[in-house]
Design a protein around this motif. Sequence first.
Motif, mmCIF file in Angstrom:
data_model
loop_
_atom_site.group_PDB
_atom_site.id
_atom_site.type_symbol
_atom_site.label_atom_id
_atom_site.label_comp_id
_atom_site.label_asym_id
_atom_site.label_seq_id
_atom_site.Cartn_x
_atom_site.Cartn_y
_atom_site.Cartn_z
ATOM 1 N N ALA A 68 0.831 -1.208 0.000
ATOM 2 C CA ALA A 68 0.000 0.000 0.000
ATOM 3 C C ALA A 68 0.867 1.260 0.000
ATOM 4 N N ARG A 69 2.005 1.226 0.693
ATOM 5 C CA ARG A 69 2.899 2.392 0.674
ATOM 6 C C ARG A 69 3.448 2.621 -0.730
ATOM 7 N N LYS A 70 3.849 1.544 -1.393
ATOM 8 C CA LYS A 70 4.369 1.670 -2.759
ATOM 9 C C LYS A 70 3.287 2.227 -3.695
ATOM 10 N N GLN A 71 2.074 1.722 -3.548
ATOM 11 C CA GLN A 71 0.979 2.205 -4.389
ATOM 12 C C GLN A 71 0.677 3.673 -4.113
ATOM 13 N N ALA A 72 0.762 4.075 -2.839
ATOM 14 C CA ALA A 72 0.511 5.469 -2.491
ATOM 15 C C ALA A 72 1.569 6.391 -3.095
ATOM 16 N N LEU A 73 2.828 5.938 -3.122
ATOM 17 C CA LEU A 73 3.888 6.723 -3.750
ATOM 18 C C LEU A 73 3.644 6.829 -5.246
ATOM 19 N N GLU A 74 3.331 5.722 -5.877
ATOM 20 C CA GLU A 74 3.089 5.724 -7.324
ATOM 21 C C GLU A 74 1.900 6.592 -7.699
ATOM 22 N N ALA A 75 0.888 6.661 -6.812
ATOM 23 C CA ALA A 75 -0.299 7.465 -7.084
ATOM 24 C C ALA A 75 -0.099 8.939 -6.751
ATOM 25 N N GLY A 76 1.039 9.271 -6.129
ATOM 26 C CA GLY A 76 1.296 10.653 -5.748
ATOM 27 C C GLY A 76 0.645 11.064 -4.452
ATOM 28 N N ASP A 77 0.142 10.082 -3.688
ATOM 29 C CA ASP A 77 -0.510 10.396 -2.416
ATOM 30 C C ASP A 77 0.505 10.696 -1.318
ATOM 31 N N ILE A 78 1.687 10.108 -1.415
ATOM 32 C CA ILE A 78 2.775 10.404 -0.486
ATOM 33 C C ILE A 78 4.018 10.732 -1.301
ATOM 34 N N ASP A 79 4.991 11.327 -0.648
ATOM 35 C CA ASP A 79 6.218 11.736 -1.335
ATOM 36 C C ASP A 79 7.383 10.790 -1.086
ATOM 37 N N GLY A 80 7.212 9.819 -0.196
ATOM 38 C CA GLY A 80 8.300 8.887 0.074
ATOM 39 C C GLY A 80 7.932 7.925 1.175
ATOM 40 N N TYR A 81 8.747 6.889 1.310
ATOM 41 C CA TYR A 81 8.587 5.953 2.419
ATOM 42 C C TYR A 81 9.901 5.219 2.623
ATOM 43 N N ASP A 82 10.005 4.537 3.761
ATOM 44 C CA ASP A 82 11.247 3.886 4.144
ATOM 45 C C ASP A 82 11.166 2.383 3.915
ATOM 46 N N PHE A 83 12.332 1.778 3.785
ATOM 47 C CA PHE A 83 12.506 0.329 3.675
ATOM 48 C C PHE A 83 11.695 -0.292 2.524
#
Length: 560
Positions: free
Chosen positions: A273-288
């Motif tokens: 879900a974090r990866k999908q959120a980054l790809e969708a532009g919902d977040i700007d980054g995530y760790d690990f």
Amino acid sequence: MLQLRVARTRRTALIGLAAALAVSLTACAESERESGGGQEGGTLVFGATGAPSNFDPFYASDGETFRVTRQLFENLVGIKPGTAELEPELATKWESSPDGKTWTFTLREGVNFHDGTPFNADAVCKNFERMYGQTGAGATAALSYYWIENFGGFSDGANPSLYKSCSAENPTTAKLELTRFTATFPTMLSQDSFAMQSPKAMDEFQANNVKAQGDSFVFSEYARLHPTGTGPFKFTSYDEANGTIELARNDQYWGDKAKLNKLIFRVIEDETARKQALEAGDIDGYDFPAPADWDSLKADGFNLQIRDPFNILYLGITQKNNPALKNLKVRQALAYAIDRESLVKSVMPENSEVATQFYPASVDGYADDVQKYSYDPERAKQLLREAGQPNLTVELWWPSQVTRPYMPNPQAIFGAIKEDLEGAGIIVKPISKPWAGGYLDQVEVADAQLFLLGWTGDYNSPENFIGTFFGTTENQFWTSGSPWGQQLATAIEDADSTVDAAEREAKYQQINRDLMSKYLPAIPLSHSPPAIVVSPEVQGLVPSPLTKEEFAAVSVSSPE
């Protein structure tokens, strides 16, 4: 990065289903960008793996809490961005007495807490007296974990303490008295739990008012709503229902102001879900990000930065429930049976290294001449025969529902080790349990015979690695009461107490030699570099080998 030596998992990823959360918050994320875009550095939305435990760093031991509090608070000493090197922070310099028991800190002038009260020597001493004076739930390892690990006991005198006293010589000079010399001081003060907090805010909002409630804790108004430090960001709000923590730039910050107007942490527990959120532009980054996703993330234009490895993955060996494992030749056979070169190349992420001892080469006391265990299944079989264990049977434990910086794919690592052990004629009984659902607890009480575990360093010190693992005989899962367990703990304590740096270095090198030849309480496997990923619009992020990123220098440009 649990409140125990075996698994100090302050960086544990809280695994769950959060894909729906990522989707439902899309509109909110877009609104946040619109409000922040075009002003200074805009708004950064970072995907967090789990919710913070609270916002008082002294009562925390997990990475997601520290990821937030690190932006709000500062310490007397800090870590140079992108390294594990000590540098001044709220103290501009420090010096010790010849015996290393008295430390004088010269403090930075013109610094205020977020509530406008001055940071000075009196504030330093009030912080240390607050930490030292913990009682009740606050004096338990579950809450004061880092104090207990580094300083020991509290003011009640029930257990010895490294801390003795603090005095304010003048507003810019604080003097700390210790009960003994330790090579880890003052570097240990760079840990997030020892951040300086506003005495006024802690008093006003009853920071010490924490109570146990079942298996959890009820924290004070201070820890929930009013964390007050000197850092480049100030606490704004925490929407627990939506898993959103908002910080704002501290315009009265003593140093270079943060470029961002807002810094938002959004809890998205599921990695996909974090990866999908980054790809969708919902977040700007995530760790690990998962190593399996590194290439695709880079191919899609995201900025994936690989940290320098500052960790260790090891195969732990518990001698309690399998008498055969008490035999050094059996433990050496296990080491020869594992193809660590192949493990690093085929399973671990890019830039991983084979480990020959229990910490990276950048840490003091690393010995180049330790006994090496190359992949040699025939040698392993011979040692097992010599030990009277030609048909050795072992339980091999691995954790599910987790990814760690040093262990990005536990199942794949387990599979490779199992295949190697079986190739040396060892009968392997697999056991898997959820990381936070029995695995760590049973490792701690010595139920696991062979197990996967590791450690990411808090700071650059041998004590923070081998002292954590083997510096006490409380860790019976390592030694099972073996006489050499006490010998090893005593040697580590002696090295840490040695004032002369060259002599101390030589002692740690000898300990590392003995660990790999005389004792071998576990088998070092690898050092692996965790990654962090951000969108191409994010500028200025400096990855930390300690996974201690600071966001004050980061900005977010508007996408073209």
